[in-house]
Design a protein around this motif. Structure first.
Motif, PDB file in Angstrom:
ATOM      1  N   GLU A 179       0.831  -1.199   0.000  1.00 11.98           N
ATOM      2  CA  GLU A 179       0.000   0.000   0.000  1.00 11.98           C
ATOM      3  C   GLU A 179       0.865   1.247   0.000  1.00 11.98           C
ATOM      4  N   ARG A 180       0.431   2.235  -0.735  1.00  9.80           N
ATOM      5  CA  ARG A 180       1.094   3.534  -0.764  1.00  9.80           C
ATOM      6  C   ARG A 180       0.206   4.535  -0.040  1.00  9.80           C
ATOM      7  N   PHE A 181       0.756   5.178   0.990  1.00 12.38           N
ATOM      8  CA  PHE A 181      -0.014   6.100   1.815  1.00 12.38           C
ATOM      9  C   PHE A 181       0.186   7.531   1.321  1.00 12.38           C
ATOM     10  N   LEU A 182      -0.942   8.199   1.059  1.00 14.21           N
ATOM     11  CA  LEU A 182      -0.924   9.535   0.472  1.00 14.21           C
ATOM     12  C   LEU A 182      -1.988  10.416   1.118  1.00 14.21           C
ATOM     13  N   PRO A 183      -1.727  11.730   1.219  1.00 14.88           N
ATOM     14  CA  PRO A 183      -2.776  12.647   1.677  1.00 14.88           C
ATOM     15  C   PRO A 183      -3.804  12.852   0.571  1.00 14.88           C
ATOM     16  N   VAL A 184      -5.080  12.779   0.931  1.00 14.32           N
ATOM     17  CA  VAL A 184      -6.155  12.951  -0.052  1.00 14.32           C
ATOM     18  C   VAL A 184      -7.266  13.795   0.551  1.00 14.32           C
ATOM     19  N   CYS A 185      -7.973  14.487  -0.327  1.00 14.73           N
ATOM     20  CA  CYS A 185      -9.106  15.294   0.119  1.00 14.73           C
ATOM     21  C   CYS A 185     -10.053  15.509  -1.044  1.00 14.73           C
ATOM     22  N   SER A 186     -11.183  16.084  -0.753  1.00 14.46           N
ATOM     23  CA  SER A 186     -12.137  16.441  -1.797  1.00 14.46           C
ATOM     24  C   SER A 186     -11.573  17.600  -2.619  1.00 14.46           C
ATOM     25  N   PRO A 187     -11.786  17.596  -3.940  1.00 13.78           N
ATOM     26  CA  PRO A 187     -11.324  18.736  -4.748  1.00 13.78           C
ATOM     27  C   PRO A 187     -12.002  20.045  -4.350  1.00 13.78           C
ATOM     28  N   SER A 188     -13.114  19.977  -3.645  1.00 17.40           N
ATOM     29  CA  SER A 188     -13.770  21.190  -3.160  1.00 17.40           C
ATOM     30  C   SER A 188     -13.008  21.822  -2.002  1.00 17.40           C
ATOM     31  N   LEU A 189     -12.153  21.038  -1.346  1.00 13.61           N
ATOM     32  CA  LEU A 189     -11.367  21.533  -0.213  1.00 13.61           C
ATOM     33  C   LEU A 189     -10.022  22.095  -0.669  1.00 13.61           C
ATOM     34  N   ALA A 190      -9.366  21.361  -1.557  1.00 13.63           N
ATOM     35  CA  ALA A 190      -8.085  21.817  -2.112  1.00 13.63           C
ATOM     36  C   ALA A 190      -7.870  21.103  -3.429  1.00 13.63           C
ATOM     37  N   GLU A 191      -7.360  21.820  -4.413  1.00 13.18           N
ATOM     38  CA  GLU A 191      -7.138  21.230  -5.715  1.00 13.18           C
ATOM     39  C   GLU A 191      -5.894  20.349  -5.715  1.00 13.18           C
ATOM     40  N   ALA A 192      -5.846  19.448  -6.673  1.00 13.24           N
ATOM     41  CA  ALA A 192      -4.701  18.541  -6.780  1.00 13.24           C
ATOM     42  C   ALA A 192      -3.416  19.340  -6.976  1.00 13.24           C
ATOM     43  N   GLY A 193      -2.389  18.999  -6.154  1.00 16.80           N
ATOM     44  CA  GLY A 193      -1.084  19.625  -6.290  1.00 16.80           C
ATOM     45  C   GLY A 193      -1.027  21.091  -5.922  1.00 16.80           C
ATOM     46  N   SER A 194      -2.013  21.577  -5.184  1.00 16.10           N
ATOM     47  CA  SER A 194      -2.066  23.009  -4.867  1.00 16.10           C
ATOM     48  C   SER A 194      -1.367  23.364  -3.565  1.00 16.10           C
TER      49      SER A 194
END
Length: 322
Positions: A179-194
């Motif tokens: 498994e690769r552990f990564l921070p994730v969120c809804s695009p409404s909260l923060a855009e990818a790579g922002s």
């Protein structure tokens, strides 16, 4: 496989001598004891007393002239001769049971019982299970969703997808997926790579408390000093953390095993540029060594191992930019 009664008929096998007769009843009892690694479990399955099971085992050992099973606490252990004997007879016994049921008109499908955590069962296994059912239509499959490790000597579970370190003695253990552990969120909260890694502290952090990699470890890897987390949301199930992140409630540190479907569906994005790579094997296939000789268990292991290889290839493409 349904419980089978052997009380009314005795089949004799004559290995070259009219005086050497081995009752099938004793062989069948040995098969069930070896398969479950428990006299008690075998007795419950066959609807006889534990003492009757022990008597049949002693009778078989006397007939063969060697010890097949030794007791070890609540469980039993096959001797080297017992291992070899079980390997030779397992498929034949299953075939005899199946043919007998066919003649009686009571044939039931062979049951494969798989234990997995609710998250793995829901997020990863279930979306792929139809392929297995299509390939093996004669199998009846039961999914046992539980976080408790299986006691194979007492529970009727064929194989488990177990979360942990992989260090369990006395069992066959093989890695399933990393498994690769990564921070994730809804695009409404923060855009990818922002965001950069330090920006995450300004957001609510969603914690999956049973995960083997936690936010503290991730921040240390990112080179960010741990000054304590002020805004936190904790879940004891990974699928709840994933769902909370998809609802915009914060940023979760989650495994791609748990949230790749949400990333594919654009419900989740990776908001951090160049996040630290943190990969570890936490999911393992676990079963008794004897179970490897059962055809339906081997079918499942072969199938899920191939599924895992394909999944790793898909993940390499999905997360190649992170």
């Amino acid at each position: 496989m349904q419980p089978v009664h052997y009380d009314l008929a005795v089949i004799t096998i004559i290995p070259g001598s009219s005086t050497a007769m081995t009752p099938f009843r004793s062989i069948a009892v040995f098969y069930h004891v070896a398969r479950t690694q428990s006299v008690t479990a075998a007795s419950e399955y066959l609807h006889v007393t534990p003492s009757a099971v022990s008597q049949q085992l002693r009778s078989l050992e006397e007939q063969i002239g060697t010890t097949l099973i030794v007791r070890s606490g609540r469980t039993v252990r096959l001797t080297e001769a017992g291992e070899r004997y079980f390997e030779l007879i397992a498929e034949d016994i299953e075939h005899i049971i199946k043919v007998t049921d066919q003649l009686r008109g009571t044939q039931a499908p062979t049951r494969l019982t798989i234990r997995a955590t609710p998250t793995i069962a829901t997020k990863w296994l279930l979306p792929r299970l139809d392929d297995f059912l299509t390939r093996f239509p004669g199998l009846e499959v039961r999914i046992d969703g539980s976080n408790e490790p299986t006691d194979f000597s007492r529970e009727r579970v064929d194989i488990e997808i177990r979360h942990g370190t992989g260090r369990w003695t006395g069992l066959n253990v093989q890695p399933l997926v990393s498994e690769r552990f990564l921070p994730v969120c809804s695009p409404s909260l923060a855009e990818a790579g922002s965001l950069c890694a330090a920006d995450i502290i300004d957001y609510r952090l969603i914690h999956s408390v049973k995960a083997q990699i936690q936010w503290r470890t991730w921040f240390n890897r990112a080179g960010i000093k741990d000054e304590g987390f002020l805004r936190n949301l904790y879940f004891d199930r990974s699928h709840m953390s994933v769902d909370a992140a998809a609802l915009g409630m914060g940023i979760a540190l989650e495994s791609n095993l748990m949230m790749s479907q949400e990333v594919l569906g654009a419900k989740l994005v990776i908001p951090v540029r160049n996040p630290p790579v943190m990969e570890i094997c936490t999911q393992w296939l676990v079963c008794p060594h004897q179970s490897l000789r059962l055809p339906h268990v081997r079918h499942f292991i072969d199938w899920i191992s191939e599924v895992a290889r394909q999944w790793h290839q898909e993940q390499s493409k999905l997360f190649r930019q992170t």
